[in-house]
Design a protein around this motif. Structure first.
Motif, mmCIF file in Angstrom:
data_model
loop_
_atom_site.group_PDB
_atom_site.id
_atom_site.type_symbol
_atom_site.label_atom_id
_atom_site.label_comp_id
_atom_site.label_asym_id
_atom_site.label_seq_id
_atom_site.Cartn_x
_atom_site.Cartn_y
_atom_site.Cartn_z
ATOM 1 N N LEU A 171 -24.517 -27.529 -13.670
ATOM 2 C CA LEU A 171 -25.372 -26.950 -12.956
ATOM 3 C C LEU A 171 -24.938 -26.918 -11.446
ATOM 4 O O LEU A 171 -24.584 -28.198 -11.008
ATOM 5 N N MET B 242 -32.072 -21.769 -11.448
ATOM 6 C CA MET B 242 -31.138 -22.151 -12.423
ATOM 7 C C MET B 242 -32.091 -22.915 -13.316
ATOM 8 O O MET B 242 -31.968 -22.494 -14.694
ATOM 9 N N PHE C 247 -25.060 -16.804 -11.708
ATOM 10 C CA PHE C 247 -26.074 -16.425 -10.595
ATOM 11 C C PHE C 247 -25.637 -15.956 -9.490
ATOM 12 O O PHE C 247 -24.667 -16.415 -8.941
ATOM 13 N N VAL D 253 -29.667 -13.442 -12.303
ATOM 14 C CA VAL D 253 -28.834 -13.995 -13.481
ATOM 15 C C VAL D 253 -28.533 -13.147 -14.521
ATOM 16 O O VAL D 253 -29.020 -12.020 -14.776
ATOM 17 N N ALA E 72 -24.600 -21.840 -14.458
ATOM 18 C CA ALA E 72 -25.414 -22.991 -15.372
ATOM 19 C C ALA E 72 -25.025 -22.691 -16.742
ATOM 20 O O ALA E 72 -24.479 -21.564 -17.080
#
Ligand SMILES: CC(C)(COP(=O)(O)OP(=O)(O)OC[C@H]1O[C@@H](n2cnc3c(N)ncnc32)[C@H](O)[C@@H]1OP(=O)(O)O)[C@@H](O)C(=O)NCCC(=O)NCCS
Length: 223
Positions: free
Chosen positions: A118, A133, A77, A25, A87
């Protein structure tokens, strides 16, 4: 509450892309905007066909504006350099197109972290990206002193709804979209026969083409 500054990613933050079997991330960078927008269009193509409300930002312009909004976190991500998830969350109610009532939360002692997006790439769904996430968002909520994650999901987005329910999300209020069928009447009148040339205009009581015919009876008391 003072707005926290949004830490922007530096080019040097992530020099290597990491292995393809690992999710990493990082904060979104301005250079990611086009790529992430295309990613969101792909993820939500099927979802948006079945929902009344858009499940992602309405326009690319709005998405670009959000990047400069200090109160919004945009997280990318990646696995092996590919975007596999995105996200987005906000610490406050943001945007002129938002219908959230902050007093609902204030009066209940809640400090929500609003989950705005998301999304997992369709090829990676079911592989733990969504769970990771969500853990990242829960972590942000904890370190920022938020008491709840709050999000909106369409009731007919069944996979997402079951994903949230399994992770202890509960329904906050009962707002649902309702519709009632209205009987249809055409706005335009039906066809009518064309007059033959010289044919008189039919009056309200039928054809009335004799100019010497007596006036119809007037109502009593009229002058
Ligand atoms: C909802 C979503 C974020 C879940 O992400 P994910 O990466 O598939 O999540 P995970 O792999 O961690 O978990 C998968 C779980 O979700 C469910 N799931 C949801 N969609 C799935 C899919 N298309 N394929 C496989 N599993 C799916 C599975 O039942 C699985 O069950 P579990 O709860 O027993 O683990 C993802 O499906 C998605 O991006 N959907 C489209 C966009 C969307 O609707 N977003 C939510 C808008 S509010």
């Amino acid at each position: 509450m003072a707005r926290a500054r949004k830490p922007k990613e530096k080019e040097s933050d992530h020099p290597d892309q990491g292995p393809a079997d690992q999710i990493r991330v990082r904060r979104m960078h301005r250079r990611d905007i086009n790529r992430v927008w295309e990613f969101l269009k792909l993820v939500f193509r099927a979802v948006n066909r079945n929902t009344v409300e858009y499940q992602r930002p309405r326009s690319k312009q709005r998405f670009e504006e959000q990047y400069d909004d200090e109160g919004i976190e945009q997280l990318v991500f990646e696995a092996g350099g590919e975007v596999v998830g995105y996200a987005e969350c906000a610490y406050e109610v943001t945007g002129s197109d938002n219908w959230i009532n902050p007093r609902y939360f204030d009066s209940r002692g809640m400090r929500p972290l609003f989950v705005e997006e998301l999304a997992t790439h369709p090829d990676y769904q079911g592989r733990g990206v969504g769970s990771f996430m969500l853990e990242q968002l829960q972590h942000l909520a904890r370190v920022r002193g938020c008491t709840h994650l709050v999000l909106e999901v369409a009731e007919n987005n069944r996979p997402a709804l079951s994903f949230y329910r399994k992770r202890n999300f509960y329904k906050l209020d009962a707002a649902i979209f309702m519709a009632q069928k209205v009987d249809q009447e055409p706005e335009l009148l039906p066809p009518r026969p064309l007059k033959r040339p010289g044919e008189a205009e039919p009056g309200p009581d039928g054809p009335h083409d004799d100019p010497d015919a007596p006036e119809p009876d007037k109502p009593q008391g009229s002058p």
